[in-house]
Write a protein that holds these residues in place. Structure first.
Motif, short mmCIF file in Angstrom:
data_model
loop_
_atom_site.label_atom_id
_atom_site.label_comp_id
_atom_site.label_asym_id
_atom_site.label_seq_id
_atom_site.Cartn_x
_atom_site.Cartn_y
_atom_site.Cartn_z
N PHE A 1 -0.31 -5.32 4.74
CA PHE A 1 0.76 -5.49 4.17
C PHE A 1 0.89 -4.48 2.95
O PHE A 1 1.77 -3.50 2.90
CB PHE A 1 1.03 -6.98 3.54
CG PHE A 1 2.13 -7.02 2.66
CD1 PHE A 1 2.43 -7.19 1.30
CD2 PHE A 1 3.74 -6.85 3.12
CE1 PHE A 1 3.05 -7.18 0.56
CE2 PHE A 1 4.56 -6.90 2.40
CZ PHE A 1 4.50 -7.07 1.14
N TYR A 2 -0.09 -4.60 1.91
CA TYR A 2 -0.06 -3.53 0.72
C TYR A 2 -0.28 -1.96 1.26
O TYR A 2 0.55 -1.30 0.72
CB TYR A 2 -0.89 -4.14 -0.24
CG TYR A 2 -0.82 -5.10 -1.21
CD1 TYR A 2 -1.05 -6.30 -0.76
CD2 TYR A 2 0.00 -4.75 -2.26
CE1 TYR A 2 -0.64 -7.52 -1.73
CE2 TYR A 2 0.08 -5.80 -3.02
CZ TYR A 2 -0.04 -7.03 -2.92
OH TYR A 2 0.57 -7.82 -3.66
N GLY B 1 2.56 -1.01 3.61
CA GLY B 1 3.85 -0.54 2.44
C GLY B 1 3.56 0.77 1.77
O GLY B 1 4.60 1.60 1.76
N GLY B 2 2.43 0.86 1.12
CA GLY B 2 2.00 2.01 0.23
C GLY B 2 2.28 3.44 1.17
O GLY B 2 2.78 4.39 0.80
N VAL C 1 4.09 4.05 3.86
CA VAL C 1 5.38 4.04 4.19
C VAL C 1 6.13 4.85 2.83
O VAL C 1 6.70 5.91 2.92
CB VAL C 1 6.13 2.72 4.32
CG1 VAL C 1 7.85 3.18 4.28
CG2 VAL C 1 5.83 2.09 5.59
N VAL D 1 7.48 9.63 -8.33
CA VAL D 1 7.23 8.19 -8.64
C VAL D 1 6.82 7.59 -7.48
O VAL D 1 6.08 6.67 -7.19
CB VAL D 1 8.67 7.46 -9.29
CG1 VAL D 1 8.28 6.09 -9.27
CG2 VAL D 1 8.74 8.12 -10.61
N LEU D 2 7.58 7.96 -6.33
CA LEU D 2 7.34 7.62 -4.97
C LEU D 2 6.17 7.62 -4.54
O LEU D 2 5.08 7.00 -4.01
CB LEU D 2 8.35 8.06 -3.91
CG LEU D 2 8.77 7.10 -2.60
CD1 LEU D 2 9.27 5.63 -3.04
CD2 LEU D 2 9.70 7.77 -1.92
N ALA E 1 3.46 5.84 -6.45
CA ALA E 1 3.58 4.32 -5.97
C ALA E 1 2.73 4.20 -4.70
O ALA E 1 1.90 3.16 -4.71
CB ALA E 1 4.93 3.99 -5.81
N VAL F 1 -1.02 2.16 -4.41
CA VAL F 1 -1.50 0.92 -3.81
C VAL F 1 -3.16 0.82 -3.86
O VAL F 1 -3.70 -0.09 -4.03
CB VAL F 1 -0.76 0.74 -2.61
CG1 VAL F 1 -1.39 -0.49 -1.63
CG2 VAL F 1 0.72 0.50 -2.96
N PRO G 1 1.59 -2.93 -10.66
CA PRO G 1 1.60 -4.60 -9.91
C PRO G 1 1.09 -4.43 -8.59
O PRO G 1 1.40 -5.28 -7.35
CB PRO G 1 3.00 -5.13 -10.13
CG PRO G 1 3.69 -4.04 -9.87
CD PRO G 1 3.11 -2.95 -10.65
N LEU G 2 0.56 -3.24 -7.98
CA LEU G 2 0.40 -3.00 -6.43
C LEU G 2 -1.03 -3.15 -6.17
O LEU G 2 -1.72 -2.96 -5.33
CB LEU G 2 0.50 -1.47 -6.25
CG LEU G 2 2.13 -1.10 -6.94
CD1 LEU G 2 2.09 0.43 -6.79
CD2 LEU G 2 2.99 -1.71 -6.04
#
Lengths: 576, 497
Positions: B165-166, B169-170, B172, B212-213, B216, B220, B226-227
């Motif tokens: 999941f993490y 998501g990262g 993406v 930033v993206l 982020a 992850v 908080p990732l």
């Protein structure tokens, strides 16, 4: 040729590895005696040399010069005598191997830092010595020993962090990571004063500066006697050595900066330690605690001298000689005094009176009696301060001798009450004898240009007499009045109220933690809802991501929303 | 040769993976020797490239994929920093894993995906542009998932789900960032001082959002708060996997990606201009403190080490966000130092679990007497984490603090010192238990009795060697081929060209 300096530390390291890897059931304590020998021989015989190893740490430089030689000699002698002491004293200790391992590591760090002239190896030796000594402090594993160890370790960590902060603050202005560039960096950097304060405080933990001294009276009574001897005799001097090399006491650095207020603070702390430790130490019930407070008091005197040198850089050369002499004198005398505690416990045929007379010799030296090393050191100290408009300071330092004499009287009184056992420990007697001879003789080996008879000049004799007399008077009054005045300060003085305060603060933790987890619950509900919303918005924007003109804005928006979605979802723990 | 060498490095583990997948389960010796052979060959090739790159040679493999997007593998000083660390630690982890998983089922599957994982890491390190980087980054995710769930238990599967999941998501976020960047400024390759220096100021807000993206997405894997939630959960994996994930492959790949983005895409000067470096330093600082505080609350050894990793990887990111060569050196050298020290600590944790069945810290009482070498290795690693000289961690902290002062961010010094104290607070009690506490009458589950060695030599040897490396990297920091010298080389090439 300059490589012989590494032998001083290579031999303890080899001994450490040998003891660690050898699985013999009985480990011979001879390692402890013989390993400081190369260091001692180097200090006594080798010429002034510099050793460089540019590929180690940040470039290592070790030097044997007029500063490191006397300290190395004194330190090596103390470790040697302590090792001799161990042979019989800890003969039947089941954890002897562990003690020896920590002993050797501490010795290694101590010897290394004396010769180190670059920041990295100095700090390495200092850290190694500090952390390995923990093993010596908690060796007995009693409740008091573990408590003392905890206080020691916490203070040591605070000291290490302050030292690191001091160094890091200076780094932009430091030409090379060498100790002799530190004063210059302090003088020229805009944060130089902050760094000086950090370094003073950080190394002050080790040196037992007033306010940071509470670990000393806790650690000394619980550590085995030889460990206490080297702790007070050699290890706490490392802080002083650091100050002398890092504060702008001399040369170009002293010309560039005036740290007068700072210097006055140092003098105040030093004199405060000299007197306060004198009073508190005289109220102790354990002989080794009295000696610990005496160490704090004596280090206070040396701290004062450092402060004076900072205030008046023109006096630094004379004061440096005085400080070095004082370090050698105090190290050996205090070491001898600690070892006599062991002798009182295992007198091996000597009567109580004989033991007290033997202990009287280093006690008199510490109190500055004529013809002793103490008198020589005090003479050098006052000689550096005469005719400098510092008469009040000289008087204060003379008065501090009263405190010292008082402490010695208390110590001898408690020594006389030590329980003696019948076990024969010849190496203990030998070690004590060696330490007394060393403390009487070594100071005269130093190149001090001290006329032998100078310390028994009329003024010195008068000072010694009236201070001793006053101390005897106070002691007598205290002895007579002990039936109706009961004053008692536990060893470690301010550590006890400090601990109570910390425990009170710790009681705030559970309610804080509970409210934090309540907040966390609310946050989780919020984030789940919020992430669903932003995901909807993001998909909506993506579906309109066609027009070229608003491409950049849409990219930014969609990206931001994706990010928010993801972040929120990450903080939401799905039933972990 | 310059074309084939990066490809060869990849091929050693890809071929190893394919071969091992096809091996029958019971062919242990063949599998083991092939593994080791591949690892040694890889180290030799990487070593060859390191010497060549130090002498200003270049290696590049290039294929055109579509339009203006190329598949590029380039070996420059920075890629070899990561590739060298990965290949060296892969050898040790392979030896350790062979000992650790002895007698367990599904070893062919494990080592197959193990090799794939290292192949992906090599690809990540040598990627020459963001697109290639992304390919191998996602391949890393997919090849580490089977390793996390290797045990097959319900807990492992749950942890694997969290992990996916993490990381997906990262991925993406990373994909959107890369695609947006491509849409904005066209195709970009990794150039030493970044390619975005000359864009028009209108694009600055969009570029900030993309930055930033990207961070982020990479964050992850790099476990930025908080990732970071996947990291403690993934501790259910076997110890060699934790060692690999937390020292080499996943977290370092994330941190390495951050290096690439800041230095080789945006360029550090441009990032400084854009104003993204100080917020990144703030986020990293928060992670450092948060990770350490969470580590204090853990009673499981591996969970404590996991949060310690969360904290320590952010040292790297902190160093990268300090503008100036000193800060860069601090961040890069900590990439290597933290890798070696953390792998030592996880090896020790695995040995404690395998030999004596110890997984909780309170069961570590008196282990120092029973397993002195392992405990000594743990002590060295822990002292390095705290930053006590002469272990390697001190060198990193020195340069990080220095870099902070040079960059004018004095508060970072406070962060470093507070985190040192916190590190001491959660490592020193463990060391105390090892050496000073009295052991319980019985170990929880003593599986390997004390024979000639304190435990399985296949487990002990890599641990002792990595501990020695941790010590050596610190003691010989000023020597010619130390990690510090390599970091200096990279920093000089970044700032001066």
């Amino acid at each position: 040729m300059s490589w012989i300096l590494i032998l001083a530390t290579l031999v303890p390291l080899a001994a450490f590895l040998f003891v660690a890897l050898c699985n013999t059931p009985r480990v011979a304590p001879w390692y402890a005696v013989l390993t400081p020998l190369p260091a001692l021989l180097i200090a006594l015989v080798a010429p002034d040399i510099t050793m460089q190893a540019p590929y180690i740490l940040f470039g290592v430089v070790w030097e044997l010069d007029s500063l490191s030689r006397p300290l190395l000699a004194m330190t090596a002698i103390l470790w040697l005598l302590g090792g001799l002491f161990i042979r019989d004293y800890l003969r039947d200790d089941p954890a002897l191997r562990r003690f020896l391992l920590f002993w050797l590591l501490t010795m290694l760090g101590n010897l290394a830092l004396i010769m180190a002239r670059d920041i990295a190896s100095f700090y390495t030796g200092f850290a190694l010595m500090t952390f390995a000594a923990y093993g010596l402090v908690v060796h007995n594993a009693s409740r008091e020993a573990l408590h003392a160890g905890k206080v020691y370790l916490v203070m040591a960590l605070i000291g290490e962090v302050l030292i690191l902060a001091g160094f890091l603050t200076l780094l932009p202005g430091l030409v090379e990571p060498m100790l002799h560039y530190v004063p210059l960096a302090i003088a020229t950097e805009s944060y130089g004063f902050v760094a000086a304060a950090l370094l003073f405080t950080g190394f002050g933990v080790k040196a037992g500066v007033l306010g940071l001294h509470m670990w000393l009276p806790l650690a000394h009574p619980v550590a085995p006697t030889p460990a206490s001897a080297v702790l007070s005799g050699a290890m706490i001097k490392a802080g002083l050595l650091a100050w002398m090399q890092m504060l702008p006491l001399t040369g170009e650095a002293a010309e560039l900066v005036r740290l007068d207020t700072f210097a006055m603070w140092i003098i105040a702390l030093g004199l405060g330690a000299a007197f306060v430790a004198g009073v508190v130490g005289s109220l102790q019930d354990q002989a080794k605690a009295v000696l610990a407070y005496s160490s704090i008091s004596q280090m206070g005197i040396m701290t004062t001298l450092v402060g004076v040198a900072l205030l008046r850089p023109e006096l630094t050369p004379a004061l440096t000689v005085a400080i070095v002499a004082y370090i050698v004198h105090h190290g050996l005398a205090k070491g001898a005094l600690f070892l006599t505690v062991g002798l009182a416990q295992h007198p091996a045929g000597l009567s109580r009176v004989a033991v007290l007379l033997i202990a009287l010799l280093p006690a008199l030296a510490l109190a500055g009696a004529p013809l002793t090393s103490g008198a020589a050191a005090k003479y050098l100290m006052k000689d550096g301060l005469y005719n400098q408009q510092l008469d009040q300071l000289i008087f204060a330092l003379t008065l501090a001798a009263v405190a010292t004499a008082l402490l010695m009287l208390r110590f001898l009184y408690l020594l006389g009450q030590q329980k003696a056992s019948d076990k024969a420990m010849p190496s203990v007697t030998l070690a004590v004898a060696g330490s007394i001879i060393a403390s009487l003789l070594l100071i005269w080996w130093l190149p001090l240009q001290l006329p032998f008879m100078a310390p028994i000049s009329v003024s010195a004799l008068w000072d010694a007499t009236w201070t001793l007399g006053l101390a005897v008077l106070i002691a007598g009054v205290a002895y007579k009045s002990q039936s109706f005045i009961q004053l008692s300060i536990p060893a470690g003085d301010i550590v006890w109220p400090l601990q109570r305060i910390l425990r009170l603060i710790a009681r705030l933790y559970p309610p804080l933690r509970d409210s934090a987890s309540w907040l966390h619950q609310r946050w989780q509900h919020l984030t789940l809802g919020g992430s669903k919303l932003s995901l909807l918005a993001a998909t909506h924007i993506f579906s309109r991501l066609l027009s070229e003109r608003t491409l950049q804005r849409n990219i930014a928006l969609a990206a931001a929303l994706l990010l928010i979605t993801f972040t929120l979802l990450s903080t939401f723990k799905r039933g972990a | 040769m310059n074309f084939w060498l990066p490809l060869l490095v990849l091929a050693t583990s890809l071929v190893a993976a394919l071969f091992i997948f096809t091996l029958p389960e019971e062919r242990h010796a063949l599998r083991g020797s092939f593994n080791l052979l591949a690892a040694v060959v890889k180290i030799a090739l990487v070593g060859w490239m390191i010497i060549a790159v130090a002498n200003q040679q270049t290696f590049e493999t290039r294929f055109t994929l579509m339009g203006d997007i190329d598949f590029v593998l380039r070996a420059d000083a920075l890629s070899l920093l990561f590739a060298g660390l990965s290949s060296l630690l892969w050898l040790f982890t392979t030896i350790y894993a062979m000992g650790y998983l002895e007698g367990t089922p599904q070893r062919s599957r494990f080592f197959g995906f193990f090799s794939l994982c290292v192949a992906s890491t090599m690809g990540v390190s040598m990627a020459g542009n963001l697109f290639t980087f992304l390919i191998f980054f996602e391949m890393l995710t997919l090849s580490t998932y089977p390793l996390v769930v290797h045990k097959g238990s319900a807990e492992a599967l749950r942890a694997g789900r969290t992990y996916l999941f993490y990381t997906i998501g990262g991925g993406v976020a990373l994909l959107v960032g890369i695609a947006s960047l491509h849409a904005l400024v066209g195709h970009t390759e990794f150039v030493e001082t970044g390619v975005l220096r000359d864009v028009s100021p209108d694009l600055y807000p969009a570029l900030t959002a993309i930055f930033v993206l990207l961070i982020a997405g990479l964050g992850v894997k790099a476990a930025i708060v908080p990732l970071h939630g996947w990291l403690p959960a993934a501790m259910v994996a076997p110890a060699p996997v934790s060692a690999l994930l937390h020292a080499v492959a996943v977290v370092k790949a994330g941190a390495f990606g951050v290096v690439r983005v800041i230095y080789n895409v945006f360029g550090v000067e441009f990032s400084y201009q854009l104003g993204v470096l100080v917020p990144l330093a703030a986020v990293a600082s928060f992670t450092i403190i948060w990770g350490s505080i969470q580590a204090l609350r853990q009673s499981d050894i591996k969970k404590r080490l996991a949060f310690s990793t969360v904290s320590q990887v952010s040292y790297i990111i902190l160093g990268l966000s300090l503008f100036g060569p000193i800060g860069t050196m601090g961040g890069l050298v900590h990439l290597l130092h933290q890798g070696i020290m953390k792998v030592t600590l996880f090896f020790c944790a695995g040995i404690f679990a395998e030999t004596l069945g110890i997984t909780r810290i309170r069961d570590l009482n008196g282990v120092g007497k029973r397993m002195p070498l392992t405990s000594a290795a743990f002590t060295i690693g822990a002292f390095g984490m705290i930053g006590i000289p002469p272990v390697a961690g001190f060198i990193s902290k020195w340069y990080l603090g220095w870099g902070a002062m040079e960059a004018g961010l004095h508060w970072v010094l406070g962060v470093l010192l507070v985190s040192s104290l916190l590190n001491a607070a959660y490592f020193l009690p463990v060391i105390y238990r090892l050496w000073f506490a009295r052991p319980a009458p019985e170990w929880p589950d003593e599986q390997i009795p004390a024979g000639r060695f304190e435990t399985n030599p296949w487990l002990l040897l890599p641990t002792v060697i990595t501990a020695a490396f941790s010590l050596g990297a610190g003691v010989f920091a000023a020597a010619a081929w130390s990690p510090l010298s390599w970091a200096e080389l990279i920093a000089v090439r970044e700032y001066l060209s």
